[in-house]
Write an enzyme that holds these catalytic residues in place. Structure first.
Site, PDB file in Angstrom:
ATOM      1  N   CYS A 187       0.840  -1.186   0.000  1.00  0.00           N
ATOM      2  CA  CYS A 187       0.000   0.000   0.000  1.00  0.00           C
ATOM      3  C   CYS A 187       0.878   1.240   0.000  1.00  0.00           C
ATOM      4  CB  CYS A 187      -0.883  -0.035   1.241  1.00  0.00           C
ATOM      5  SG  CYS A 187      -2.038   1.321   1.345  1.00  0.00           S
ATOM      6  N   PRO A 188       0.573   2.219  -0.802  1.00  0.00           N
ATOM      7  CA  PRO A 188      -0.645   2.448  -1.585  1.00  0.00           C
ATOM      8  C   PRO A 188      -0.506   2.072  -3.060  1.00  0.00           C
ATOM      9  CG  PRO A 188       0.553   4.491  -1.496  1.00  0.00           C
ATOM     10  CD  PRO A 188       1.381   3.460  -0.742  1.00  0.00           C
TER      11      PRO A 188
END
Length: 77
Positions: free
Chosen positions: A14-15
């Site tokens: 992430c992201p």
């Protein structure tokens, strides 16, 4: 679930999977389904939140060990 387009985010944290999803969904036509393959467990909560924020349809996810397949239908241009 059958997808029209598959995005491989294996090993990305992430992201990055969400950023790549945003780029890929722009290339798709309304009504098409995107499958995102990821290993970051955060995708299970991040993708529904992203769909809600962007107006796309979260169709669900499949989990197989440490691999997650999430499905999104493009419903908004």
């Amino acid at each position: 679930m059958k997808a029209d387009v598959t995005l491989d985010c294996y090993g990305l944290l992430c992201p990055v999977p969400i950023i790549q999803t945003a780029k890929k969904i722009k290339e798709m036509e309304v009504g098409q389904v995107l499958e995102v393959i990821a290993t970051d467990e955060g995708i299970k909560s991040d993708m529904p939140a992203w769909c809600k924020m962007t107006g796309q349809e979260f169709l669900g996810f499949e989990e197989n060990g440490d691999i997650y397949r999430v499905f999104v239908r493009k419903i908004k241009a």
